[in-house]
Design an enzyme around this catalytic site. Structure first.
Site, PDB file in Angstrom:
ATOM      1  N   ARG A  26      14.960  12.172  12.621  1.00 51.08           N
ATOM      2  CA  ARG A  26      14.063  12.680  11.586  1.00 51.08           C
ATOM      3  C   ARG A  26      13.143  11.543  11.163  1.00 51.08           C
ATOM      4  NH1 ARG A  26      15.484  14.480   5.398  1.00 51.08           N
ATOM      5  NH2 ARG A  26      14.953  12.281   5.019  1.00 51.08           N
ATOM      6  N   TYR A  29       8.887  11.609  -0.180  1.00 49.92           N
ATOM      7  CA  TYR A  29      10.275  12.015   0.028  1.00 49.92           C
ATOM      8  C   TYR A  29      10.848  11.340   1.273  1.00 49.92           C
ATOM      9  CZ  TYR A  29      14.259  14.033   1.937  1.00 49.92           C
ATOM     10  OH  TYR A  29      15.488  14.129   2.494  1.00 49.92           O
ATOM     11  N   ASP A  46      11.083  16.712   7.448  1.00 44.84           N
ATOM     12  CA  ASP A  46      11.516  17.464   6.262  1.00 44.84           C
ATOM     13  C   ASP A  46      10.371  17.507   5.249  1.00 44.84           C
ATOM     14  OD1 ASP A  46      14.590  17.319   4.249  1.00 44.84           O
ATOM     15  OD2 ASP A  46      12.850  18.650   4.166  1.00 44.84           O
ATOM     16  N   HIS A 106      10.549  19.189   2.534  1.00 46.24           N
ATOM     17  CA  HIS A 106      11.321  19.136   1.287  1.00 46.24           C
ATOM     18  C   HIS A 106      10.759  20.057   0.215  1.00 46.24           C
ATOM     19  CE1 HIS A 106      14.279  17.160  -1.408  1.00 46.24           C
ATOM     20  NE2 HIS A 106      14.860  16.928  -0.262  1.00 46.24           N
ATOM     21  N   GLU A 108      11.374  21.226   8.468  1.00 47.13           N
ATOM     22  CA  GLU A 108      12.431  21.631   7.538  1.00 47.13           C
ATOM     23  C   GLU A 108      11.895  21.889   6.140  1.00 47.13           C
ATOM     24  OE1 GLU A 108      15.551  18.758   7.319  1.00 47.13           O
ATOM     25  OE2 GLU A 108      16.265  19.509   5.408  1.00 47.13           O
ATOM     26  N   GLU A 141      19.618  24.115   3.225  1.00 47.14           N
ATOM     27  CA  GLU A 141      20.571  23.169   2.623  1.00 47.14           C
ATOM     28  C   GLU A 141      20.851  23.508   1.166  1.00 47.14           C
ATOM     29  OE1 GLU A 141      18.253  19.588   3.384  1.00 47.14           O
ATOM     30  OE2 GLU A 141      18.163  19.276   1.231  1.00 47.14           O
ATOM     31  N   ARG A 150      20.389  25.814   7.715  1.00 47.17           N
ATOM     32  CA  ARG A 150      20.886  24.489   7.334  1.00 47.17           C
ATOM     33  C   ARG A 150      22.085  24.540   6.382  1.00 47.17           C
ATOM     34  NH1 ARG A 150      20.164  19.690   8.002  1.00 47.17           N
ATOM     35  NH2 ARG A 150      19.020  18.942   6.188  1.00 47.17           N
ATOM     36  N   GLU A 172      23.005  17.086  10.993  1.00 47.90           N
ATOM     37  CA  GLU A 172      22.392  15.930  10.327  1.00 47.90           C
ATOM     38  C   GLU A 172      23.460  14.874  10.078  1.00 47.90           C
ATOM     39  OE1 GLU A 172      20.698  16.863   6.560  1.00 47.90           O
ATOM     40  OE2 GLU A 172      19.856  14.873   6.263  1.00 47.90           O
ATOM     41  N   TRP A 223      10.735  18.794  -6.030  1.00 48.46           N
ATOM     42  CA  TRP A 223      10.964  17.434  -5.484  1.00 48.46           C
ATOM     43  C   TRP A 223      11.414  17.513  -4.037  1.00 48.46           C
ATOM     44  CZ3 TRP A 223      15.668  15.288  -3.665  1.00 48.46           C
ATOM     45  CH2 TRP A 223      15.528  13.963  -3.242  1.00 48.46           C
TER      46      TRP A 223
HETATM   47  C1  CS2 Z   1      17.506  16.151   2.421  1.00 51.75           C
HETATM   48  C2  CS2 Z   1      18.612  15.752   1.503  1.00 51.75           C
HETATM   49  O1  CS2 Z   1      18.928  15.441   4.139  1.00 51.75           O
HETATM   50  C3  CS2 Z   1      18.030  16.232   3.837  1.00 51.75           C
HETATM   51  O2  CS2 Z   1      17.524  17.044   4.609  1.00 51.75           O
HETATM   52  O3  CS2 Z   1      16.857  17.334   2.082  1.00 51.75           O
HETATM   53  O4  CS2 Z   1      18.710  14.361   1.547  1.00 51.75           O
HETATM   54  C4  CS2 Z   1      18.434  16.172   0.055  1.00 51.75           C
HETATM   55  O5  CS2 Z   1      17.282  15.547  -0.469  1.00 51.75           O
HETATM   56  C5  CS2 Z   1      19.654  15.743  -0.731  1.00 51.75           C
HETATM   57  O6  CS2 Z   1      20.792  16.256  -0.099  1.00 51.75           O
HETATM   58  C6  CS2 Z   1      19.576  16.244  -2.155  1.00 51.75           C
HETATM   59  O7  CS2 Z   1      20.745  15.904  -2.833  1.00 51.75           O
HETATM   60 MG    MG Z   2      16.332  18.470   3.736  1.00 57.51          MG
END
Ligand code: CS2
Ligand code: MG
Length: 402
Positions: A147, A159, A210, A212, A236, A262, A283, A339, A402
Site C-alpha cells: 500500500r 492520511y 487507501d 480513507h 480502498e 474495515e 475489508r 493487510e 478523517w
Molecule cells: C486504515 C486503518 O489500515 C487501514 O486501511 O484505514 O489504519 C485505520 O485508519 C485505523 O484502523 C483506524 O483505527
Molecule cells: Mg483503510
C-alpha cells in the site's frame, strides 16, 4: 465445558488494546480482541458490565448459540461497540475449541484452502521519492503487494503518512489532533504518485491505495478512472461507506477495483454492495465484524458475487485479531489479501504468537487454537492511556471524514 472465568484486559504496549480472556472449568482459556481504536473503554465496559455475567456457566462449545444469544438477546443490535464485544467472545470460543481438540482453528473452518496467506504492507513517505524508497524497502523484505500513501503538496498532514521515523500509528494521546484536507489537491496529486511508482517498479508489484473515506462518489469515480493505467490491486474506502448505493456511481465510471469495509460490523452494512457487485474486496475483519463466525457468513455471501476478502489488519487490531484473521484467511475460499501492519516490539512481547511472515506471505502456524497468548503480568506494565484518532477539516474549516 463450562465457562468459569472471564477477564477483560486493557493494556497499552505502544498503543491501547482490549483483550477478552475466557477460561473453562477444564482450565482451557481462549482470547478475543475487542479493540475499537479511540473508544476502547466503551467495549471494555460492554463486556465487563453486560456480557461477562451472561457467559459464566455457559458451555464454551456452543459458539453459534452464544453468538445468537448475545446478538439477539441484547435487543439493541449492531454497531461497532456491540459487535466488537460479540466478536471477542466468538473469537475466544473458537480459540478454546481449537485448544480442547488439540487442533489449529483453521482446521475447524474447513482446513487450508491455500499454502499461505498473501499480505500487503504499508509504505509511506512525506514526498513521492520518500514513498518510492519506502516501497523499495518492502520489496526487499519480500512483499509482492504494497500500500502506498504519500504526503500531499500544500497539506501539512496526509492520511497514512508517519511523522519522521515514527511508524504510521493512527491514535494519539491527548485531545484529537486536527488535520486539514483538500480533495482538490489530493485528486490532482495521487495519479502522479502512481506514475512514478509504476515507472520505478514496473507492472508486476501489486499496489494498493487507501482514500480513507474522503471523496464524494463522483470524485472517487474521477480518481478511479485516472488510476486505471496503473492497474491498482484496489482503491480502498473511496467514499464514506454509509451510502452503499453511492458506489453505483463510482462503478459506472471506472474499472479500478474497489475495497471497503474495515468500519463495517455486520453483513447488513455491506450486503447491497456485495449483491450488486459494487465492490471487489470486503475489508470487514474478525475484531469489528462479530468474530470468526459472522465474518464467515459475510464471506459466504461475498463468494456468490465474485467479491473476495481483504481483511483489515492495522496496528490497532491486536495480534489476537491478526492470528484469528490468518486462520480465517487460510481457509476461506474467496480469499483476496490480508493487510499486515507490523506491531511494536512491546506489543509482540505482550502477545506472543505463532503466526509468521516470510517472502510476502503469512501462515497462522499449527499451534492448537489461534496460536496467540497474552502475558498478563507484562500487559499490566502498560496501563491504558486515552488516545484519539485525528479529526479532519477542509481548508475552510468544515469538518470532514478523517
Ligand atoms: C486504515 C486503518 O489500515 C487501514 O486501511 O484505514 O489504519 C485505520 O485508519 C485505523 O484502523 C483506524 O483505527
Ligand atoms: Mg483503510
Amino acid at each position: 465445558m463450562k465457562i468459569t472465568d472471564a477477564r477483560v484486559i486493557v493494556c497499552s504496549p505502544g498503543r491501547n488494546f482490549v483483550t477478552l480472556k475466557l477460561v473453562t472449568e477444564d482450565g482451557v482459556s481462549g482470547l478475543g480482541d475487542a479493540t475499537v481504536n479511540g473508544r476502547e473503554l466503551a467495549v471494555a465496559s460492554y463486556l465487563t458490565d453486560h456480557v461477562v455475567p451472561l457467559l459464566i456457566g455457559r458451555d464454551a462449545r456452543r459458539i453459534e448459540d452464544t453468538w445468537q444469544y448475545l446478538y439477539k438477546g441484547a435487543y439493541w443490535r449492531r454497531g461497532p461497540i456491540t459487535m466488537a464485544a460479540i466478536g471477542a467472545v466468538d473469537t475466544a470460543l473458537w480459540d478454546i475449541r481449537g485448544k480442547s481438540l488439540d487442533t489449529p482453528v483453521y482446521q475447524l473452518l474447513g482446513g487450508a484452502s491455500r499454502d499461505a496467506v498473501l499480505v500487503y504492507g504499508h509504505a509511506n513517505g512525506a514526498t513521492i521519492e520518500e514513498t518510492v524508497a519506502a516501497v523499495a524497502r518492502y520489496v526487499k523484505l519480500g512483499y509482492t503487494a504494497v500500500r502506498a500513501q504519500c504526503g500531499i503538496p500544500g497539506l501539512a498532514q496526509a492520511y497514512g503518512v508517519g511523522r519522521g521515523d515514527r511508524y504510521y500509528e493512527p491514535a494519539e494521546q491527548g485531545m484529537p489532533p486536527e488535520h486539514l484536507w483538500s480533495s482538490e489537491r489530493y485528486l490532482g496529486f495521487v495519479p502522479t504518485l502512481f506514475t512514478r511508482l509504476r515507472a520505478e517498479f514496473g507492472d508486476e508489484l501489486h499496489f494498493l491505495h487507501d482514500v480513507h473515506h474522503r471523496l464524494t462518489p463522483i470524485e472517487a469515480a474521477r480518481l478511479g478512472k485516472a488510476l486505471e493505467p496503473y492497474h491498482l490491486f484496489w482503491l480502498e474506502d473511496p467514499v464514506p461507506a454509509e451510502l452503499q448505493e453511492g458506489f453505483r456511481l463510482i462503478r459506472q465510471h471506472t474499472t479500478t477495483p474497489l475495497a471497503v469495509g474495515e468500519v463495517f460490523n455486520t453483513v447488513y452494512d455491506c450486503h447491497r454492495l456485495i449483491e450488486e457487485q459494487l465492490i471487489d474486496y470486503i475489508r470487514a475483519t474478525v475484531v469489528h465484524a462479530g468474530g470468526i463466525s459472522h465474518l464467515r457468513k459475510i464471506a459466504a455471501l461475498a463468494e456468490l458475487y465474485h467479491v473476495r476478502t481483504g481483511c483489515h489488519g492495522a496496528t490497532d487490531l491486536s495480534p489476537v485479531c491478526m492470528a484469528a484473521a490468518l486462520h480465517f484467511d487460510l481457509s476461506v475460499h474467496n480469499f483476496g489479501i490480508q493487510e499486515y501492519m507490523t506491531h511494536t516490539a512491546e506489543t509482540d512481547r505482550v502477545f506472543p504468537h505463532s503466526y509468521r511472515f516470510e517472502a510476502g506471505v503469512m501462515h497462522p502456524g499449527d499451534a492448537p487454537g489461534l496460536g496467540v497468548d497474552i502475558d498478563e503480568a507484562l500487559a499490566a506494565r502498560y496501563p491504558y492511556e486515552r488516545a484519539y484518532l485525528p479529526t479532519t477539516r477542509k481548508l475552510d474549516g468544515t469538518v470532514h471524514s478523517w
